[in-house]
Design a protein around this motif. Structure first.
Motif, PDB file in Angstrom:
ATOM      1  N   LEU A  64       0.693  -1.337   0.074  1.00  0.00           N
ATOM      2  CA  LEU A  64      -0.140  -0.051  -0.017  1.00  0.00           C
ATOM      3  C   LEU A  64       0.825   1.198   0.142  1.00  0.00           C
ATOM      4  CD1 LEU A  64      -3.168  -0.408   2.045  1.00  0.00           C
ATOM      5  CD2 LEU A  64      -3.042   0.591  -0.013  1.00  0.00           C
ATOM      6  N   LEU A  65       1.927   1.296   0.769  1.00  0.00           N
ATOM      7  CA  LEU A  65       2.889   2.593   0.735  1.00  0.00           C
ATOM      8  C   LEU A  65       3.480   2.535  -0.732  1.00  0.00           C
ATOM      9  CD1 LEU A  65       4.246   4.801   1.891  1.00  0.00           C
ATOM     10  CD2 LEU A  65       6.074   3.368   2.665  1.00  0.00           C
ATOM     11  N   THR A  66       3.816   1.857  -1.333  1.00  0.00           N
ATOM     12  CA  THR A  66       4.345   1.809  -2.861  1.00  0.00           C
ATOM     13  C   THR A  66       3.270   2.188  -3.554  1.00  0.00           C
ATOM     14  OG1 THR A  66       6.019   0.032  -2.177  1.00  0.00           O
ATOM     15  CG2 THR A  66       5.470   0.489  -4.654  1.00  0.00           C
ATOM     16  N   GLU A  67       2.222   1.753  -3.453  1.00  0.00           N
ATOM     17  CA  GLU A  67       0.898   2.246  -4.143  1.00  0.00           C
ATOM     18  C   GLU A  67       0.637   3.703  -4.099  1.00  0.00           C
ATOM     19  OE1 GLU A  67      -3.709   0.941  -4.593  1.00  0.00           O
ATOM     20  OE2 GLU A  67      -2.395  -0.928  -4.440  1.00  0.00           O
ATOM     21  N   ARG A  68       0.564   4.194  -2.757  1.00  0.00           N
ATOM     22  CA  ARG A  68       0.151   5.483  -2.605  1.00  0.00           C
ATOM     23  C   ARG A  68       1.611   6.466  -2.940  1.00  0.00           C
ATOM     24  NH1 ARG A  68      -3.854   3.485  -3.067  1.00  0.00           N
ATOM     25  NH2 ARG A  68      -5.017   3.259  -1.344  1.00  0.00           N
ATOM     26  N   LEU A  69       2.658   6.111  -2.886  1.00  0.00           N
ATOM     27  CA  LEU A  69       3.662   7.015  -3.408  1.00  0.00           C
ATOM     28  C   LEU A  69       3.534   7.103  -4.815  1.00  0.00           C
ATOM     29  CD1 LEU A  69       6.655   5.727  -1.082  1.00  0.00           C
ATOM     30  CD2 LEU A  69       5.683   7.962  -1.160  1.00  0.00           C
ATOM     31  N   ARG A  70       3.306   5.866  -5.794  1.00  0.00           N
ATOM     32  CA  ARG A  70       3.086   6.093  -6.949  1.00  0.00           C
ATOM     33  C   ARG A  70       1.894   6.910  -7.467  1.00  0.00           C
ATOM     34  NH1 ARG A  70       3.177   0.411  -8.241  1.00  0.00           N
ATOM     35  NH2 ARG A  70       5.216   0.631  -7.752  1.00  0.00           N
ATOM     36  N   ASP A  71       0.825   6.779  -6.658  1.00  0.00           N
ATOM     37  CA  ASP A  71      -0.245   7.596  -6.976  1.00  0.00           C
ATOM     38  C   ASP A  71       0.049   9.059  -6.792  1.00  0.00           C
ATOM     39  OD1 ASP A  71      -2.111   5.485  -7.282  1.00  0.00           O
ATOM     40  OD2 ASP A  71      -2.755   5.544  -5.145  1.00  0.00           O
ATOM     41  N   LEU A  72       0.770   9.448  -5.716  1.00  0.00           N
ATOM     42  CA  LEU A  72       1.312  10.817  -5.364  1.00  0.00           C
ATOM     43  C   LEU A  72       2.233  11.127  -6.434  1.00  0.00           C
ATOM     44  CD1 LEU A  72       1.406  10.663  -1.582  1.00  0.00           C
ATOM     45  CD2 LEU A  72       0.000  12.109  -2.838  1.00  0.00           C
ATOM     46  N   GLU A  73       3.128  10.605  -6.911  1.00  0.00           N
ATOM     47  CA  GLU A  73       3.885  10.610  -7.907  1.00  0.00           C
ATOM     48  C   GLU A  73       3.503  10.967  -9.273  1.00  0.00           C
ATOM     49  OE1 GLU A  73       8.203   8.765  -8.835  1.00  0.00           O
ATOM     50  OE2 GLU A  73       6.904   7.332  -7.545  1.00  0.00           O
ATOM     51  N   ASN A  74       2.254  10.074  -9.852  1.00  0.00           N
ATOM     52  CA  ASN A  74       1.496  10.295 -10.998  1.00  0.00           C
ATOM     53  C   ASN A  74       0.657  11.607 -10.946  1.00  0.00           C
ATOM     54  OD1 ASN A  74       2.593   8.008 -12.055  1.00  0.00           O
ATOM     55  ND2 ASN A  74       0.848   6.532 -11.174  1.00  0.00           N
TER      56      ASN A  74
END
Length: 125
Positions: A64-74
């Motif tokens: 989930l952390l990886t997913e959230r960081l990716r969402d924020l990057e995108n």
């Protein structure tokens, strides 16, 4: 004769209002994703490495952390910096647009605390 609809914002057309409502809803849905607020809050204090973020958010999974960081990057709210040292390091940092969320996050935290106080919820020390 039926009364005409009154627009509470005289400067806003129905199309503009619909567009604003849609954008507002999308923003709330994005910020409201599970753990998103905690990740943003962790990054408000400055750049952090992955392990620093995950250790500051009890209960969040690696996935989930990886997913959230990716969402924020995108969304352009976080930038991932690769520091070419030996060994290589990766830091995550809020962009100027991401930092604009600080006031929103702090206001929400205050609201949650006040709401908890109003409902007689014990404060966690």
């Amino acid at each position: 004769m039926a009364e005409p609809k009154q627009n509470t914002n005289v400067n806003c057309t129905e199309k503009e209002m619909k567009h604003t409502c849609t954008n507002f809803h999308n923003a709330i849905e994005f910020i409201g994703k599970r753990w998103m607020g905690a990740v943003i809050y962790a990054l408000l204090k400055g750049p952090k490495r992955y392990h620093e973020i995950i250790s500051s958010i009890p209960g969040i999974s690696d996935r989930l952390l990886t997913e959230r960081l990716r969402d924020l990057e995108n969304e352009g709210l976080v930038v991932k910096k690769i520091i070419t040292t030996s060994p290589k390091k990766v830091e995550y940092e809020l962009t100027p647009i991401g930092k604009e969320l600080e006031e929103v996050v702090k206001i929400l935290i205050k609201w949650v605390i006040r709401r908890g106080d109003a409902q007689g919820v014990e404060k966690v020390q």
